[in-house]
Enzyme design. Structure first.
Site, PDB file in Angstrom:
ATOM      1  N   ASP A  16      40.913  45.958  39.362  1.00  0.00           N
ATOM      2  CA  ASP A  16      40.107  47.037  38.767  1.00  0.00           C
ATOM      3  C   ASP A  16      40.657  47.462  37.406  1.00  0.00           C
ATOM      4  O   ASP A  16      41.860  47.396  37.168  1.00  0.00           O
ATOM      5  CB  ASP A  16      40.088  48.239  39.731  1.00  0.00           C
ATOM      6  CG  ASP A  16      38.974  49.224  39.384  1.00  0.00           C
ATOM      7  OD1 ASP A  16      38.006  48.830  38.713  1.00  0.00           O
ATOM      8  OD2 ASP A  16      39.083  50.394  39.785  1.00  0.00           O
ATOM      9  N   HIS A  33      35.928  42.025  31.250  1.00  0.00           N
ATOM     10  CA  HIS A  33      35.791  41.070  32.365  1.00  0.00           C
ATOM     11  C   HIS A  33      36.330  39.693  31.957  1.00  0.00           C
ATOM     12  O   HIS A  33      36.934  38.990  32.755  1.00  0.00           O
ATOM     13  CB  HIS A  33      34.327  40.956  32.797  1.00  0.00           C
ATOM     14  CG  HIS A  33      33.765  42.248  33.332  1.00  0.00           C
ATOM     15  ND1 HIS A  33      34.442  43.038  34.230  1.00  0.00           N
ATOM     16  CD2 HIS A  33      32.593  42.899  33.088  1.00  0.00           C
ATOM     17  CE1 HIS A  33      33.718  44.118  34.520  1.00  0.00           C
ATOM     18  NE2 HIS A  33      32.593  44.053  33.828  1.00  0.00           N
ATOM     19  N   LEU A 127      48.041  26.424  47.886  1.00  0.00           N
ATOM     20  CA  LEU A 127      47.742  27.863  47.932  1.00  0.00           C
ATOM     21  C   LEU A 127      46.313  28.033  48.438  1.00  0.00           C
ATOM     22  O   LEU A 127      45.416  27.283  48.044  1.00  0.00           O
ATOM     23  CB  LEU A 127      47.856  28.451  46.509  1.00  0.00           C
ATOM     24  CG  LEU A 127      47.368  29.885  46.307  1.00  0.00           C
ATOM     25  CD1 LEU A 127      48.319  30.886  46.952  1.00  0.00           C
ATOM     26  CD2 LEU A 127      47.244  30.212  44.817  1.00  0.00           C
TER      27      LEU A 127
HETATM   28  C1  IPE Z   1      36.135  47.632  43.239  1.00  0.00           C
HETATM   29  O1  IPE Z   1      36.117  48.181  41.976  1.00  0.00           O
HETATM   30  C2  IPE Z   1      35.422  46.311  43.258  1.00  0.00           C
HETATM   31  C3  IPE Z   1      36.071  45.230  42.515  1.00  0.00           C
HETATM   32  C4  IPE Z   1      37.215  45.282  41.899  1.00  0.00           C
HETATM   33  C5  IPE Z   1      35.347  43.981  42.508  1.00  0.00           C
HETATM   34  P1  IPE Z   1      34.996  49.252  41.544  1.00  0.00           P
HETATM   35  O2  IPE Z   1      35.300  49.599  40.144  1.00  0.00           O
HETATM   36  O3  IPE Z   1      33.651  48.736  41.839  1.00  0.00           O
HETATM   37  O4  IPE Z   1      35.324  50.464  42.528  1.00  0.00           O
HETATM   38  P2  IPE Z   1      34.929  52.004  42.416  1.00  0.00           P
HETATM   39  O5  IPE Z   1      33.470  52.056  42.075  1.00  0.00           O
HETATM   40  O6  IPE Z   1      35.777  52.597  41.342  1.00  0.00           O
HETATM   41  O7  IPE Z   1      35.263  52.568  43.765  1.00  0.00           O
HETATM   42  C1  IPE Z   2      36.676  45.621  37.886  1.00  0.00           C
HETATM   43  O1  IPE Z   2      36.728  46.336  36.714  1.00  0.00           O
HETATM   44  C2  IPE Z   2      35.675  44.488  37.831  1.00  0.00           C
HETATM   45  C3  IPE Z   2      34.513  44.659  38.719  1.00  0.00           C
HETATM   46  C4  IPE Z   2      34.321  45.634  39.545  1.00  0.00           C
HETATM   47  C5  IPE Z   2      33.498  43.619  38.663  1.00  0.00           C
HETATM   48  P1  IPE Z   2      35.673  47.489  36.399  1.00  0.00           P
HETATM   49  O2  IPE Z   2      34.492  46.864  35.738  1.00  0.00           O
HETATM   50  O3  IPE Z   2      35.377  48.277  37.616  1.00  0.00           O
HETATM   51  O4  IPE Z   2      36.489  48.361  35.362  1.00  0.00           O
HETATM   52  P2  IPE Z   2      36.558  49.948  35.280  1.00  0.00           P
HETATM   53  O5  IPE Z   2      36.973  50.448  36.628  1.00  0.00           O
HETATM   54  O6  IPE Z   2      35.186  50.426  34.917  1.00  0.00           O
HETATM   55  O7  IPE Z   2      37.564  50.221  34.221  1.00  0.00           O
HETATM   56 MG    MG Z   3      36.251  49.878  38.461  1.00  0.00          MG
END
Ligand code: IPE
Ligand code: IPE
Ligand code: MG
Length: 242
Positions: A16, A33, A127
């Site tokens: 995240d 991303h 792995l």
């Molecule tokens: C969790 O992250 C999902 C992934 C990392 C794929 P999110 O960014 O979607 O989670 P929330 O919305 O902060 O809980």
């Molecule tokens: C995690 O990073 C990737 C996915 C959930 C696909 P985020 O896109 O949630 O990044 P933040 O949390 O908004 O910084």
């Molecule tokens: Mg996120």
């Protein structure tokens, strides 16, 4: 008291913080991303170097479909390109790749890439790398219950677990979540019942091998009691090392 320097067998990661990483640089979320894919590549390498056999990452949750369509489309596009670029390399490095989650909402071409990658790497042993895509822990439990709908015997935790995703692998014993949030966001709800949790403020695109080393060291300092008491853990460590 610290337990013996035991390594995790199976690391699960909620990757995240991509969007915030990009925003801090004045870049579109997609750039985050993209940088996140590079961090994943580094992480696979670092986990392998630590001689850890199982890695499961959360790449797209059931709830992520609710993001703006533009971001979802970009994520799907990046996923396809990432698979095309990295699967041959992972195969060369003897990595077995599997995907967990629903597939019925993905395009035919993406589904084909997923099953081709699984087939190509099925015999690899260095792995086990699992990617959670359109995955939700609640969905996982429901699909296991569905499989057992007509089961004649009472449903036990052991039986249910056999029908969950990753049932042929050891349960994850270490969960790392980057990006500073301290929640599960519907990841492996059942499988992480006794995992050690590490929440890191590092944004996922900045994650590297030093973070993996630090997490493995932190894991070794934890005392895993599984409901028992400290003295029982000490006794079991003595028996194991006798
Ligand atoms: C969790 O992250 C999902 C992934 C990392 C794929 P999110 O960014 O979607 O989670 P929330 O919305 O902060 O809980
Ligand atoms: C995690 O990073 C990737 C996915 C959930 C696909 P985020 O896109 O949630 O990044 P933040 O949390 O908004 O910084
Ligand atoms: Mg996120």
């Amino acid at each position: 008291m610290a337990s013996s320097a035991i390594k995790p067998q199976h690391i699960a990661i909620i990757m995240d913080g991509n969007g915030r990483w990009a925003a801090r640089r004045g870049l579109p979320r997609t750039a985050g991303h993209q940088a996140g894919q590079k961090a994943l590549r580094r992480t696979i390498e670092a986990v392998h170097q630590q001689h850890i056999q199982y890695l499961t990452v959360f790449a797209f949750s059931s709830e992520n479909w609710q993001r703006p369509a533009g971001e979802v489309n970009k994520l799907m596009d990046l996923l396809k390109k990432g698979l095309q670029k990295h699967i041959p390399e992972l195969h060369k490095n003897n990595v077995r790749v599997r995907f967990i989650g629903r597939r019925d909402q993905f395009s035919g071409s993406l589904c084909k890439l997923l099953s081709n990658a699984e087939q190509l790497t099925a015999a690899n042993q260095a792995l086990n790398f699992n990617v959670a895509l359109d995955y939700g822990g609640q969905w996982d439990i429901c699909q296991a219950v569905e499989q057992l709908r007509h089961h004649p015997q009472p449903i036990t935790p052991q039986l249910l677990q056999q029908h969950l995703c990753l049932s042929d692998q050891p349960l994850p014993d270490l969960l790392i979540r980057t990006g500073g949030e301290q929640r599960m966001s519907n990841f492996l709800l059942w499988q992480l019942a006794y995992a050690e949790l590490i929440f890191s403020a590092t944004l996922w695109p900045d994650f590297d091998s030093t973070d993996i080393t630090a997490a493995v060291q932190e894991f070794a300092r934890r005392e895993r009691r599984f409901g028992t008491v400290n003295e029982q853990v000490a006794a079991s460590i003595q028996v194991a090392s006798a």
